[in-house]
Design a protein around this motif. Structure first.
Motif, PDB file in Angstrom:
ATOM      1  N   PHE A  99     -44.503  64.700   3.053  1.00  0.00           N
ATOM      2  CA  PHE A  99     -44.731  63.350   2.556  1.00  0.00           C
ATOM      3  C   PHE A  99     -45.882  63.308   1.552  1.00  0.00           C
ATOM      4  CE2 PHE A  99     -47.936  63.170   5.909  1.00  0.00           C
ATOM      5  CZ  PHE A  99     -48.917  62.342   5.390  1.00  0.00           C
ATOM      6  N   ILE A 100     -46.892  64.152   1.738  1.00  0.00           N
ATOM      7  CA  ILE A 100     -48.017  64.170   0.809  1.00  0.00           C
ATOM      8  C   ILE A 100     -47.575  64.673  -0.554  1.00  0.00           C
ATOM      9  CG2 ILE A 100     -50.236  65.260   0.281  1.00  0.00           C
ATOM     10  CD1 ILE A 100     -50.898  65.167   3.229  1.00  0.00           C
ATOM     11  N   GLU A 101     -46.826  65.773  -0.569  1.00  0.00           N
ATOM     12  CA  GLU A 101     -46.400  66.336  -1.848  1.00  0.00           C
ATOM     13  C   GLU A 101     -45.406  65.424  -2.558  1.00  0.00           C
ATOM     14  OE1 GLU A 101     -48.011  68.652  -3.121  1.00  0.00           O
ATOM     15  OE2 GLU A 101     -49.127  69.054  -1.282  1.00  0.00           O
ATOM     16  N   ILE A 102     -44.556  64.734  -1.795  1.00  0.00           N
ATOM     17  CA  ILE A 102     -43.607  63.797  -2.401  1.00  0.00           C
ATOM     18  C   ILE A 102     -44.352  62.627  -3.042  1.00  0.00           C
ATOM     19  CG2 ILE A 102     -41.834  62.075  -1.850  1.00  0.00           C
ATOM     20  CD1 ILE A 102     -40.836  64.174   0.275  1.00  0.00           C
ATOM     21  N   ILE A 103     -45.320  62.066  -2.337  1.00  0.00           N
ATOM     22  CA  ILE A 103     -46.072  60.931  -2.889  1.00  0.00           C
ATOM     23  C   ILE A 103     -46.917  61.369  -4.076  1.00  0.00           C
ATOM     24  CG2 ILE A 103     -47.870  59.219  -2.388  1.00  0.00           C
ATOM     25  CD1 ILE A 103     -46.751  59.075   0.460  1.00  0.00           C
ATOM     26  N   ARG A 104     -47.493  62.561  -4.015  1.00  0.00           N
ATOM     27  CA  ARG A 104     -48.230  63.087  -5.166  1.00  0.00           C
ATOM     28  C   ARG A 104     -47.313  63.253  -6.377  1.00  0.00           C
ATOM     29  NH1 ARG A 104     -51.950  67.612  -2.037  1.00  0.00           N
ATOM     30  NH2 ARG A 104     -53.811  66.319  -1.814  1.00  0.00           N
ATOM     31  N   LYS A 105     -46.087  63.685  -6.119  1.00  0.00           N
ATOM     32  CA  LYS A 105     -45.124  63.815  -7.217  1.00  0.00           C
ATOM     33  C   LYS A 105     -44.847  62.440  -7.838  1.00  0.00           C
ATOM     34  CE  LYS A 105     -41.887  66.126  -9.556  1.00  0.00           C
ATOM     35  NZ  LYS A 105     -41.416  65.043 -10.444  1.00  0.00           N
ATOM     36  N   VAL A 106     -44.716  61.432  -7.008  1.00  0.00           N
ATOM     37  CA  VAL A 106     -44.519  60.064  -7.499  1.00  0.00           C
ATOM     38  C   VAL A 106     -45.701  59.637  -8.366  1.00  0.00           C
ATOM     39  CG1 VAL A 106     -44.398  57.635  -6.793  1.00  0.00           C
ATOM     40  CG2 VAL A 106     -43.020  59.348  -5.592  1.00  0.00           C
ATOM     41  N   LEU A 107     -46.906  59.932  -7.907  1.00  0.00           N
ATOM     42  CA  LEU A 107     -48.113  59.543  -8.647  1.00  0.00           C
ATOM     43  C   LEU A 107     -48.225  60.306  -9.967  1.00  0.00           C
ATOM     44  CD1 LEU A 107     -50.674  59.459  -5.697  1.00  0.00           C
ATOM     45  CD2 LEU A 107     -49.715  57.485  -6.893  1.00  0.00           C
ATOM     46  N   ARG A 108     -47.973  61.615  -9.920  1.00  0.00           N
ATOM     47  CA  ARG A 108     -48.123  62.436 -11.122  1.00  0.00           C
ATOM     48  C   ARG A 108     -47.143  62.035 -12.218  1.00  0.00           C
ATOM     49  NH1 ARG A 108     -48.463  66.758  -7.556  1.00  0.00           N
ATOM     50  NH2 ARG A 108     -46.339  67.401  -8.021  1.00  0.00           N
ATOM     51  N   ASP A 109     -45.898  61.816 -11.826  1.00  0.00           N
ATOM     52  CA  ASP A 109     -44.840  61.625 -12.818  1.00  0.00           C
ATOM     53  C   ASP A 109     -44.334  60.195 -12.889  1.00  0.00           C
ATOM     54  OD1 ASP A 109     -45.051  64.307 -13.445  1.00  0.00           O
ATOM     55  OD2 ASP A 109     -43.512  64.903 -12.011  1.00  0.00           O
ATOM     56  N   GLN A 110     -45.015  59.287 -12.172  1.00  0.00           N
ATOM     57  CA  GLN A 110     -44.733  57.852 -12.261  1.00  0.00           C
ATOM     58  C   GLN A 110     -43.268  57.535 -11.962  1.00  0.00           C
ATOM     59  OE1 GLN A 110     -46.259  56.856 -16.196  1.00  0.00           O
ATOM     60  NE2 GLN A 110     -48.287  56.436 -15.342  1.00  0.00           N
ATOM     61  N   HIS A 111     -42.762  58.090 -10.881  1.00  0.00           N
ATOM     62  CA  HIS A 111     -41.420  57.733 -10.439  1.00  0.00           C
ATOM     63  C   HIS A 111     -41.417  56.285  -9.966  1.00  0.00           C
ATOM     64  CE1 HIS A 111     -39.696  61.752 -10.721  1.00  0.00           C
ATOM     65  NE2 HIS A 111     -40.833  62.214 -10.218  1.00  0.00           N
ATOM     66  N   ASP A 112     -40.327  55.567 -10.233  1.00  0.00           N
ATOM     67  CA  ASP A 112     -40.268  54.152  -9.851  1.00  0.00           C
ATOM     68  C   ASP A 112     -39.306  53.888  -8.700  1.00  0.00           C
ATOM     69  OD1 ASP A 112     -37.843  54.470 -11.204  1.00  0.00           O
ATOM     70  OD2 ASP A 112     -38.601  53.523 -13.033  1.00  0.00           O
ATOM     71  N   LEU A 113     -38.667  54.934  -8.181  1.00  0.00           N
ATOM     72  CA  LEU A 113     -37.826  54.792  -6.991  1.00  0.00           C
ATOM     73  C   LEU A 113     -37.705  56.148  -6.309  1.00  0.00           C
ATOM     74  CD1 LEU A 113     -35.834  53.113  -5.214  1.00  0.00           C
ATOM     75  CD2 LEU A 113     -34.010  53.911  -6.728  1.00  0.00           C
ATOM     76  N   VAL A 114     -37.838  56.148  -4.976  1.00  0.00           N
ATOM     77  CA  VAL A 114     -37.578  57.334  -4.155  1.00  0.00           C
ATOM     78  C   VAL A 114     -36.338  57.051  -3.319  1.00  0.00           C
ATOM     79  CG1 VAL A 114     -38.393  58.729  -2.217  1.00  0.00           C
ATOM     80  CG2 VAL A 114     -39.970  58.120  -4.061  1.00  0.00           C
ATOM     81  N   ILE A 115     -35.380  57.968  -3.344  1.00  0.00           N
ATOM     82  CA  ILE A 115     -34.174  57.858  -2.521  1.00  0.00           C
ATOM     83  C   ILE A 115     -34.152  59.024  -1.552  1.00  0.00           C
ATOM     84  CG2 ILE A 115     -31.672  57.610  -2.486  1.00  0.00           C
ATOM     85  CD1 ILE A 115     -31.711  56.825  -5.357  1.00  0.00           C
ATOM     86  N   LYS A 116     -33.882  58.715  -0.293  1.00  0.00           N
ATOM     87  CA  LYS A 116     -33.902  59.757   0.734  1.00  0.00           C
ATOM     88  C   LYS A 116     -32.854  59.448   1.793  1.00  0.00           C
ATOM     89  CE  LYS A 116     -37.055  62.200   3.869  1.00  0.00           C
ATOM     90  NZ  LYS A 116     -36.031  62.312   4.933  1.00  0.00           N
ATOM     91  N   GLY A 117     -32.218  60.480   2.309  1.00  0.00           N
ATOM     92  CA  GLY A 117     -31.327  60.306   3.444  1.00  0.00           C
ATOM     93  C   GLY A 117     -32.143  60.159   4.721  1.00  0.00           C
ATOM     94  N   ALA A 118     -31.632  59.366   5.660  1.00  0.00           N
ATOM     95  CA  ALA A 118     -32.329  59.163   6.929  1.00  0.00           C
ATOM     96  C   ALA A 118     -32.265  60.445   7.747  1.00  0.00           C
ATOM     97  CB  ALA A 118     -31.701  58.012   7.701  1.00  0.00           C
TER      98      ALA A 118
END
Length: 337
Positions: A99-118
């Motif tokens: 979860f840390i690396e995913i959120i950091r990726k969002v911050l670094r590259d300014q993603h505006d949506l995360v999609i994930k399977g449950a």
């Protein structure tokens, strides 16, 4: 639905499925967006080599490289049909706490949506979110769409959970975002839209039944009715900016505890997607309000699109990178993660 331009699709082994890929492709085409496929090897760079360090020669280092190569190959296979649709697609393998690396990726590259399977759903059971899902839902600054395997190509019924309070700017902004997404999705898919607001008179049970209160029944009834009318006025005020156009919207003012009423309502109406806000009002970043949102999420048996209000600050922080690289995602420890 021209909102999402930079989508991050999480491709962990437990959560990837056809419905997830289909939804990502649909969104990318609808928004002229690009998709980044990401997977996380839950070991820090060098950790796998260290673990197998007793092996002779360069075998330990080779094992880590082979693990990373396997994950890259897997992402390339998943991404092939997406690229064939003419969608700009890239793949990234990260290393560390997921979860840390995913959120950091969002911050670094300014993603505006995360999609994930449950990842935590059982066979036909409720959608109990796994730990990584909950961390992302709590702390990711952009909208997060968690999808069940049983999700349909199109949603027949969408629920927008709102809590209007005109005097609270944060709540108003959050409700507006929930309504923006829910109404646009409903219009695009011609689905039923159920707008739900749950209300209650704080302390009503004590006023009615406590031996230590002397409030007349008529007074309690009057207070309860006034609370209902206040909630109705606030809901009407919110909906004023969202005139019904398709004739498929239903508005529900429900009495009770949100953590109980919303899951029951969603189950009864066979809702397939809930659009709702997750935000901390306690002053502690990244926390749900009284765990109400988390309690709802852990009871529903449908997909969820969770949003934060504008200005939300994630407790996960980027720090100066030791070794920046697309394949490693190597960063220092997150504060408050």
């Amino acid at each position: 639905m021209k909102r999402f331009k930079n989508i991050l699709l999480i491709c962990d082994e437990n959560g990837i499925h056809d419905a997830l890929l289909g939804r990502a492709i649909w969104l990318a085409k609808s928004n002229d967006a690009r998709i980044t496929l990401v997977d996380v090897v839950e070991a820090a760079p060098g950790e796998l080599a260290s673990l197998y360090g007793a092996l002779p020669g360069n075998v330990a280092q080779d094992i880590e490289l082979e693990v990373l190569a396997f994950h890259r190959s897997r992402l390339a296979q998943i991404g092939a049909p997406i690229k064939s649709e003419g969608i700009e697609t890239s793949e990234v393998v990260l290393q560390g706490i997921a979860f840390i690396e995913i959120i950091r990726k969002v911050l670094r590259d300014q993603h505006d949506l995360v999609i994930k399977g449950a990842a935590g759903e059982g066979d036909g059971g409720p959608l109990f979110f796994a730990s990584t899902d909950l961390h992302i839902l709590r702390k990711c600054p952009c909208p997060v769409w968690i999808m069940k395997k049983s999700s349909q190509t199109q949603y027949a019924r969408i629920l927008a959970a709102v809590d209007p309070e005109p005097m609270d700017e944060q709540r108003s902004a959050l409700d507006a975002l929930v309504m923006d997404l829910a109404t646009s999705l409903s219009a695009a898919e011609r689905s039923e839209l159920h707008v739900v607001n749950v209300w209650r008179l704080q302390g009503e049970n004590s006023l009615r039944h406590s031996a230590f209160t002397r409030v007349p029944k008529e007074t309690v009834e009057k207070m309860t009715e006034e609370k209902r009318r206040q909630s109705e006025r606030k809901l009407k005020s919110l909906l004023f900016d969202y005139p019904e156009t398709g004739g498929r919207r239903q508005v529900h003012l429900l009495k009770g505890e949100a953590r109980q009423v919303i899951p029951e309502f969603a189950a009864g109406k066979k809702v397939e997607l809930i659009v709702m806000g997750t935000v901390g009002r306690t002053g502690i970043r990244g926390l749900f309000v009284g765990n109400t949102a988390e309690a709802i999420l852990n009871q529903v048996d449908c997909s969820v699109l969770a949003v934060k209000p504008p200005g939300f600050k994630t407790p996960v922080r980027l720090e100066p990178e030791c070794d920046q690289g697309a394949s490693s995602g190597k960063l220092l420890r997150a504060k408050g993660g």
